[in-house]
Design a protein around this motif. Structure first.
Motif, PDB file in Angstrom:
ATOM      1  N   ILE A   1       0.873  -1.165   0.000  1.00 42.07           N
ATOM      2  CA  ILE A   1       0.000   0.000   0.000  1.00 42.07           C
ATOM      3  C   ILE A   1       0.911   1.216   0.000  1.00 42.07           C
ATOM      4  CG2 ILE A   1      -0.342   0.059   2.511  1.00 42.07           C
ATOM      5  CD1 ILE A   1      -3.293   0.963   1.793  1.00 42.07           C
ATOM      6  N   LEU A   2       0.694   2.089  -0.970  1.00 43.03           N
ATOM      7  CA  LEU A   2       1.553   3.244  -1.173  1.00 43.03           C
ATOM      8  C   LEU A   2       0.944   4.464  -0.500  1.00 43.03           C
ATOM      9  CD1 LEU A   2       2.199   2.711  -4.985  1.00 43.03           C
ATOM     10  CD2 LEU A   2       3.422   1.698  -3.054  1.00 43.03           C
ATOM     11  N   VAL A   3       1.734   5.143   0.306  1.00 43.11           N
ATOM     12  CA  VAL A   3       1.251   6.317   1.020  1.00 43.11           C
ATOM     13  C   VAL A   3       2.302   7.410   0.950  1.00 43.11           C
ATOM     14  CG1 VAL A   3       0.522   7.212   3.271  1.00 43.11           C
ATOM     15  CG2 VAL A   3      -0.086   4.889   2.617  1.00 43.11           C
ATOM     16  N   ASP A   4       1.872   8.596   0.566  1.00 45.04           N
ATOM     17  CA  ASP A   4       2.744   9.764   0.600  1.00 45.04           C
ATOM     18  C   ASP A   4       2.689  10.323   2.020  1.00 45.04           C
ATOM     19  OD1 ASP A   4       3.142  12.854   0.385  1.00 45.04           O
ATOM     20  OD2 ASP A   4       4.078  11.978  -1.402  1.00 45.04           O
ATOM     21  N   THR A   5       3.838  10.513   2.621  1.00 42.24           N
ATOM     22  CA  THR A   5       3.897  10.955   4.010  1.00 42.24           C
ATOM     23  C   THR A   5       3.189  12.288   4.214  1.00 42.24           C
ATOM     24  OG1 THR A   5       6.026   9.833   4.170  1.00 42.24           O
ATOM     25  CG2 THR A   5       5.456  11.275   5.977  1.00 42.24           C
ATOM     26  N   GLN A   6       3.316  13.206   3.262  1.00 39.33           N
ATOM     27  CA  GLN A   6       2.657  14.513   3.387  1.00 39.33           C
ATOM     28  C   GLN A   6       1.141  14.377   3.368  1.00 39.33           C
ATOM     29  OE1 GLN A   6       4.222  17.307   4.288  1.00 39.33           O
ATOM     30  NE2 GLN A   6       6.008  15.973   4.389  1.00 39.33           N
ATOM     31  N   ASP A   7       0.619  13.482   2.520  1.00 42.73           N
ATOM     32  CA  ASP A   7      -0.829  13.243   2.492  1.00 42.73           C
ATOM     33  C   ASP A   7      -1.298  12.693   3.833  1.00 42.73           C
ATOM     34  OD1 ASP A   7      -0.848  14.066  -0.131  1.00 42.73           O
ATOM     35  OD2 ASP A   7      -0.992  12.032  -0.971  1.00 42.73           O
ATOM     36  N   LEU A   8      -0.509  11.806   4.409  1.00 35.97           N
ATOM     37  CA  LEU A   8      -0.844  11.215   5.699  1.00 35.97           C
ATOM     38  C   LEU A   8      -0.882  12.286   6.783  1.00 35.97           C
ATOM     39  CD1 LEU A   8      -1.235   8.889   7.693  1.00 35.97           C
ATOM     40  CD2 LEU A   8       1.215   8.553   7.662  1.00 35.97           C
TER      41      LEU A   8
ATOM     42  N   GLU B   1      -4.157  10.554  11.276  1.00 36.05           N
ATOM     43  CA  GLU B   1      -3.675   9.191  11.477  1.00 36.05           C
ATOM     44  C   GLU B   1      -4.775   8.173  11.720  1.00 36.05           C
ATOM     45  OE1 GLU B   1      -0.654   9.013  14.465  1.00 36.05           O
ATOM     46  OE2 GLU B   1       0.674  10.335  13.345  1.00 36.05           O
ATOM     47  N   GLU B   2      -5.810   8.546  12.453  1.00 35.08           N
ATOM     48  CA  GLU B   2      -6.816   7.550  12.831  1.00 35.08           C
ATOM     49  C   GLU B   2      -7.514   6.951  11.613  1.00 35.08           C
ATOM     50  OE1 GLU B   2      -7.663   4.981  15.303  1.00 35.08           O
ATOM     51  OE2 GLU B   2      -6.398   6.628  15.940  1.00 35.08           O
ATOM     52  N   GLN B   3      -7.875   7.782  10.655  1.00 39.68           N
ATOM     53  CA  GLN B   3      -8.496   7.301   9.422  1.00 39.68           C
ATOM     54  C   GLN B   3      -7.510   6.420   8.652  1.00 39.68           C
ATOM     55  OE1 GLN B   3      -9.628  10.473   6.803  1.00 39.68           O
ATOM     56  NE2 GLN B   3     -10.491   9.119   5.265  1.00 39.68           N
TER      57      GLN B   3
ATOM     58  N   PHE C   1      -4.975   4.707   9.963  1.00 40.20           N
ATOM     59  CA  PHE C   1      -4.776   3.460  10.696  1.00 40.20           C
ATOM     60  C   PHE C   1      -5.896   2.458  10.404  1.00 40.20           C
ATOM     61  CE2 PHE C   1      -2.070   5.485  14.315  1.00 40.20           C
ATOM     62  CZ  PHE C   1      -0.974   5.489  13.477  1.00 40.20           C
ATOM     63  N   LYS C   2      -7.117   2.933  10.223  1.00 35.12           N
ATOM     64  CA  LYS C   2      -8.228   2.039   9.882  1.00 35.12           C
ATOM     65  C   LYS C   2      -8.011   1.417   8.509  1.00 35.12           C
ATOM     66  CE  LYS C   2     -11.660   4.308  12.763  1.00 35.12           C
ATOM     67  NZ  LYS C   2     -12.842   5.181  12.793  1.00 35.12           N
ATOM     68  N   ARG C   3      -7.542   2.207   7.550  1.00 33.57           N
ATOM     69  CA  ARG C   3      -7.240   1.686   6.209  1.00 33.57           C
ATOM     70  C   ARG C   3      -6.165   0.617   6.269  1.00 33.57           C
ATOM     71  NH1 ARG C   3      -4.998   5.847   2.404  1.00 33.57           N
ATOM     72  NH2 ARG C   3      -4.617   4.041   1.127  1.00 33.57           N
ATOM     73  N   ILE C   4      -5.120   0.894   7.026  1.00 33.71           N
ATOM     74  CA  ILE C   4      -4.002  -0.049   7.143  1.00 33.71           C
ATOM     75  C   ILE C   4      -4.461  -1.336   7.820  1.00 33.71           C
ATOM     76  CG2 ILE C   4      -1.722  -0.442   8.180  1.00 33.71           C
ATOM     77  CD1 ILE C   4      -1.788   1.455   5.742  1.00 33.71           C
ATOM     78  N   GLN C   5      -5.260  -1.209   8.861  1.00 33.05           N
ATOM     79  CA  GLN C   5      -5.755  -2.402   9.561  1.00 33.05           C
ATOM     80  C   GLN C   5      -6.567  -3.280   8.616  1.00 33.05           C
ATOM     81  OE1 GLN C   5      -4.920  -3.243  12.891  1.00 33.05           O
ATOM     82  NE2 GLN C   5      -5.625  -5.168  12.024  1.00 33.05           N
ATOM     83  N   LYS C   6      -7.427  -2.671   7.826  1.00 34.09           N
ATOM     84  CA  LYS C   6      -8.218  -3.413   6.836  1.00 34.09           C
ATOM     85  C   LYS C   6      -7.289  -4.098   5.833  1.00 34.09           C
ATOM     86  CE  LYS C   6     -11.665  -2.702   3.230  1.00 34.09           C
ATOM     87  NZ  LYS C   6     -12.421  -1.693   2.471  1.00 34.09           N
ATOM     88  N   PHE C   7      -6.263  -3.392   5.388  1.00 30.54           N
ATOM     89  CA  PHE C   7      -5.300  -3.911   4.414  1.00 30.54           C
ATOM     90  C   PHE C   7      -4.563  -5.131   4.959  1.00 30.54           C
ATOM     91  CE2 PHE C   7      -1.039  -3.741   2.405  1.00 30.54           C
ATOM     92  CZ  PHE C   7      -1.407  -3.846   1.083  1.00 30.54           C
ATOM     93  N   ILE C   8      -4.055  -5.034   6.192  1.00 27.33           N
ATOM     94  CA  ILE C   8      -3.290  -6.162   6.741  1.00 27.33           C
ATOM     95  C   ILE C   8      -4.193  -7.331   7.139  1.00 27.33           C
ATOM     96  CG2 ILE C   8      -1.320  -4.776   7.442  1.00 27.33           C
ATOM     97  CD1 ILE C   8      -2.251  -4.879  10.296  1.00 27.33           C
ATOM     98  N   ASN C   9      -5.476  -7.066   7.370  1.00 22.59           N
ATOM     99  CA  ASN C   9      -6.416  -8.166   7.633  1.00 22.59           C
ATOM    100  C   ASN C   9      -6.661  -8.982   6.368  1.00 22.59           C
ATOM    101  OD1 ASN C   9      -6.698  -7.504  10.319  1.00 22.59           O
ATOM    102  ND2 ASN C   9      -8.585  -6.354  10.027  1.00 22.59           N
ATOM    103  N   ILE C  10      -6.553  -8.340   5.212  1.00 24.84           N
ATOM    104  CA  ILE C  10      -6.804  -9.010   3.935  1.00 24.84           C
ATOM    105  C   ILE C  10      -5.544  -9.690   3.408  1.00 24.84           C
ATOM    106  CG2 ILE C  10      -7.406  -8.630   1.507  1.00 24.84           C
ATOM    107  CD1 ILE C  10      -9.205  -6.305   2.528  1.00 24.84           C
ATOM    108  N   HIS C  11      -4.402  -9.011   3.529  1.00 25.68           N
ATOM    109  CA  HIS C  11      -3.162  -9.492   2.914  1.00 25.68           C
ATOM    110  C   HIS C  11      -2.185 -10.015   3.966  1.00 25.68           C
ATOM    111  CE1 HIS C  11      -4.495  -7.813  -0.860  1.00 25.68           C
ATOM    112  NE2 HIS C  11      -4.798  -6.699  -0.215  1.00 25.68           N
TER     113      HIS C  11
END
Length: 176
Positions: free
Chosen positions: A59-66, A71-73, A75-85
């Motif tokens: 999953i590609l993330v630009d640090t400035q966009d983050l 962070e909370e939003q 972190f939810k995306r990342i959690q969903k991502f690692i639950n799948i992959h």
């Protein structure tokens, strides 16, 4: 086939599934120029790059966009991502990894400590593609089998030529 240092190497080409959000991204262009089969999907997480034959997902993330979205939003995306992959990588992109960017990386590591998420800093699209392809290639079935075989052969050769191993064999001969 190309020749490099006297050894023939075949070009490794694979299928890549990317989120449609990356359709006009530089990473997509680079992968297509390298003759990889790029497919787009709306059903994968935004910013995802999946190498299904290798079993790895990025999953590609630009640090400035983050930093701007919160962070909370994220972190939810990342959690969903690692639950799948199962083999998941977060590629944090920044032109310069200064104190603020390293602090973000530290907070992500702390939040996902013990998970299957691996975090990789990158500076640009070319570096991102190179690292993704390297990881995908070494984890693909034929490559992984070949690496395991070579490692076993090297281990056997090291043991065979080890002075400690030779001493052990001589000791065994004298004890019998």
């Amino acid at each position: 086939m190309t020749e490099s240092g006297g050894q023939e190497q075949s070009r490794w080409i694979t299928t890549v599934i990317m989120s449609t959000a990356l359709q006009n991204h530089e990473i997509s262009t680079i992968l297509q120029r390298q003759q990889h089969r790029v497919r787009y999907s709306e059903s994968v997480e935004i910013g995802s790059v999946i190498f299904s034959l290798s079993g790895v997902a990025f999953i590609l993330v630009d640090t400035q966009d983050l930093l701007m979205t919160g962070e909370e939003q994220f972190f939810k995306r990342i959690q969903k991502f690692i639950n799948i992959h199962r083999n998941s990588f977060l590629v944090l992109s920044a032109a310069l990894h200064g104190p603020e960017e390293w602090n973000v990386m530290f907070r992500i590591q702390r939040r996902f400590l013990g998970s299957n998420l691996r975090i990789i800093p990158a500076h640009n699209a070319a570096e991102t593609v190179k690292l993704m392809l390297t990881i995908a290639k070494v984890t693909s079935k034929p490559q992984a089998d070949d690496i395991r075989y070579k490692m076993a052969m090297i281990k056997a050769q090291i043991m065979e030529n080890s002075p400690v191993w030779k001493m052990h064999q001589e000791y065994q001969l004298h004890c019998n």
